[in-house]
Design a protein around this motif. Structure first.
Motif, PDB file in Angstrom:
ATOM      1  N   ALA A  67       0.824  -1.210   0.000  1.00 54.71           N
ATOM      2  CA  ALA A  67       0.000   0.000   0.000  1.00 54.71           C
ATOM      3  C   ALA A  67       0.858   1.259   0.000  1.00 54.71           C
ATOM      4  O   ALA A  67       0.591   2.205  -0.751  1.00 54.71           O
ATOM      5  N   LEU A  68       1.893   1.285   0.837  1.00 48.13           N
ATOM      6  CA  LEU A  68       2.734   2.479   0.882  1.00 48.13           C
ATOM      7  C   LEU A  68       3.557   2.612  -0.391  1.00 48.13           C
ATOM      8  O   LEU A  68       3.767   3.722  -0.893  1.00 48.13           O
ATOM      9  N   GLY A  69       4.013   1.496  -0.945  1.00 45.42           N
ATOM     10  CA  GLY A  69       4.740   1.553  -2.213  1.00 45.42           C
ATOM     11  C   GLY A  69       3.874   2.095  -3.336  1.00 45.42           C
ATOM     12  O   GLY A  69       4.324   2.909  -4.152  1.00 45.42           O
ATOM     13  N   ALA A  76      -3.155  10.909   1.662  1.00 46.01           N
ATOM     14  CA  ALA A  76      -2.370  11.787   2.525  1.00 46.01           C
ATOM     15  C   ALA A  76      -3.294  12.717   3.308  1.00 46.01           C
ATOM     16  O   ALA A  76      -4.404  13.037   2.858  1.00 46.01           O
ATOM     17  N   THR A  77      -2.836  13.152   4.471  1.00 43.55           N
ATOM     18  CA  THR A  77      -3.625  14.042   5.324  1.00 43.55           C
ATOM     19  C   THR A  77      -2.768  15.230   5.757  1.00 43.55           C
ATOM     20  O   THR A  77      -1.544  15.101   5.897  1.00 43.55           O
ATOM     21  N   PRO A  78      -3.385  16.398   5.993  1.00 41.60           N
ATOM     22  CA  PRO A  78      -2.622  17.553   6.470  1.00 41.60           C
ATOM     23  C   PRO A  78      -1.976  17.254   7.819  1.00 41.60           C
ATOM     24  O   PRO A  78      -2.548  16.541   8.648  1.00 41.60           O
ATOM     25  N   VAL A 101       2.628  20.685   4.514  1.00 43.36           N
ATOM     26  CA  VAL A 101       3.112  19.496   5.209  1.00 43.36           C
ATOM     27  C   VAL A 101       1.988  18.459   5.227  1.00 43.36           C
ATOM     28  O   VAL A 101       0.861  18.751   5.641  1.00 43.36           O
ATOM     29  N   LEU A 102       2.308  17.255   4.761  1.00 46.66           N
ATOM     30  CA  LEU A 102       1.339  16.170   4.713  1.00 46.66           C
ATOM     31  C   LEU A 102       1.898  14.941   5.414  1.00 46.66           C
ATOM     32  O   LEU A 102       3.110  14.828   5.617  1.00 46.66           O
ATOM     33  N   ALA A 103       1.003  14.033   5.756  1.00 45.17           N
ATOM     34  CA  ALA A 103       1.394  12.728   6.277  1.00 45.17           C
ATOM     35  C   ALA A 103       0.872  11.662   5.333  1.00 45.17           C
ATOM     36  O   ALA A 103      -0.283  11.713   4.896  1.00 45.17           O
ATOM     37  N   GLY A 104       1.708  10.692   5.004  1.00 42.14           N
ATOM     38  CA  GLY A 104       1.309   9.600   4.133  1.00 42.14           C
ATOM     39  C   GLY A 104       0.393   8.626   4.851  1.00 42.14           C
ATOM     40  O   GLY A 104       0.054   8.806   6.023  1.00 42.14           O
ATOM     41  N   PRO A 105      -0.012   7.548   4.183  1.00 42.28           N
ATOM     42  CA  PRO A 105      -0.982   6.609   4.748  1.00 42.28           C
ATOM     43  C   PRO A 105      -0.557   5.984   6.069  1.00 42.28           C
ATOM     44  O   PRO A 105      -1.405   5.573   6.858  1.00 42.28           O
ATOM     45  N   GLU A 106       0.756   5.890   6.330  1.00 45.37           N
ATOM     46  CA  GLU A 106       1.216   5.320   7.595  1.00 45.37           C
ATOM     47  C   GLU A 106       1.872   6.369   8.485  1.00 45.37           C
ATOM     48  O   GLU A 106       2.636   6.060   9.391  1.00 45.37           O
TER      49      GLU A 106
END
Length: 246
Positions: free
Chosen positions: A17-19, A95-97, A109-114
């Protein structure tokens, strides 16, 4: 003797998923071995090619949330419209803020799925020809010292070295920058992202490992010893790997 930076290595619960997230985020392709490893790279990527771009490799581990981040990616954009479109697309991908105390800044600035943090930069001339990854940014206590070590390790050119910031790049003038940012209370311990290096053609893994130890790297104790790669830590404890030549 020299080493080549080939990839950023992420730890994740779900490597596939992250890949896929990073492949879609960067306009690349995801490929997996089915054994807990997924790579994100451009079409036709050959990691043994000395001119290959720096790519992303995601490795599955049982509980990646127990280790910290000291490195993040900065993504390049070519215009403010491109920046807005990229942020919107990344949020659609999961991605989320993220609020890290950045305040009112022109980058996002974002955060990925993990939970892996990264930044989508506003257009900057310095990153106009880096490709989708503008820079790999490492939190540290002494940017100048880190620039000296990594410049010698990779034979990269130091483009800037101020009190709180240092920037290096391949002497070919291609690909992303490696940057070091002075950060109070920098985290220690194992980290969720690290760099993978490979000896240049004709160079030897053992000799390159010994050379980096002479520059100030130390062997990193991680339990197993049956890897084909060598695991070291730089002078501030950031782990990295020297892969066996392809």
């Amino acid at each position: 003797m020299a080493l080549r930076l080939v990839q950023v290595n992420y730890k994740a619960r779900d490597d596939s998923a992250l890949g896929r997230f990073w492949a879609e985020a960067l306009g690349w392709h995801a490929s997996g071995s089915g054994s807990g490893a997924t790579s994100a790279a451009p079409a036709g990527f050959d990691w043994t090619d000395p001119d290959a771009p720096v790519c992303i490799d995601v490795i599955a581990v049982p509980d990646p949330a127990t280790v910290a981040y000291r490195m993040h990616l900065d993504l390049a954009t070519t215009s403010l419209e491109h920046q807005r479109e990229l942020v919107a697309r990344l949020r659609e991908l999961g991605a989320t803020p993220a609020d890290v105390g950045q305040g009112d800044v022109p980058w996002t600035v974002l955060a990925g799925p993990e939970g892996n943090l990264f930044c989508v930069l506003e257009p900057r001339e310095v990153y106009r020809d880096t490709g989708p990854i503008a820079a790999m940014v490492v939190d540290c206590a002494d940017p100048r010292a880190m620039a000296r070590f990594w410049g010698a390790a990779l034979d990269w050119t130091v483009h800037e070295a101020a009190g709180d910031f240092a920037r290096l790049r391949s002497p070919k003038g291609t690909g992303p920058y490696l940057e070091f940012l002075r950060t109070p209370g920098v985290q220690t311990g194992r980290h969720r992202a690290h760099l993978d290096l490979v000896p240049c053609r004709g160079d030897d893994q053992a000799a390159e490992t010994a050379r980096l130890v002479s520059l100030g790297a130390t062997p990193a104790a991680v339990g197993r010893r049956d890897f084909s790669w060598q695991i070291l830590a730089d002078p501030e404890g950031n782990e990295f790997c020297i892969l066996a030549p392809g």
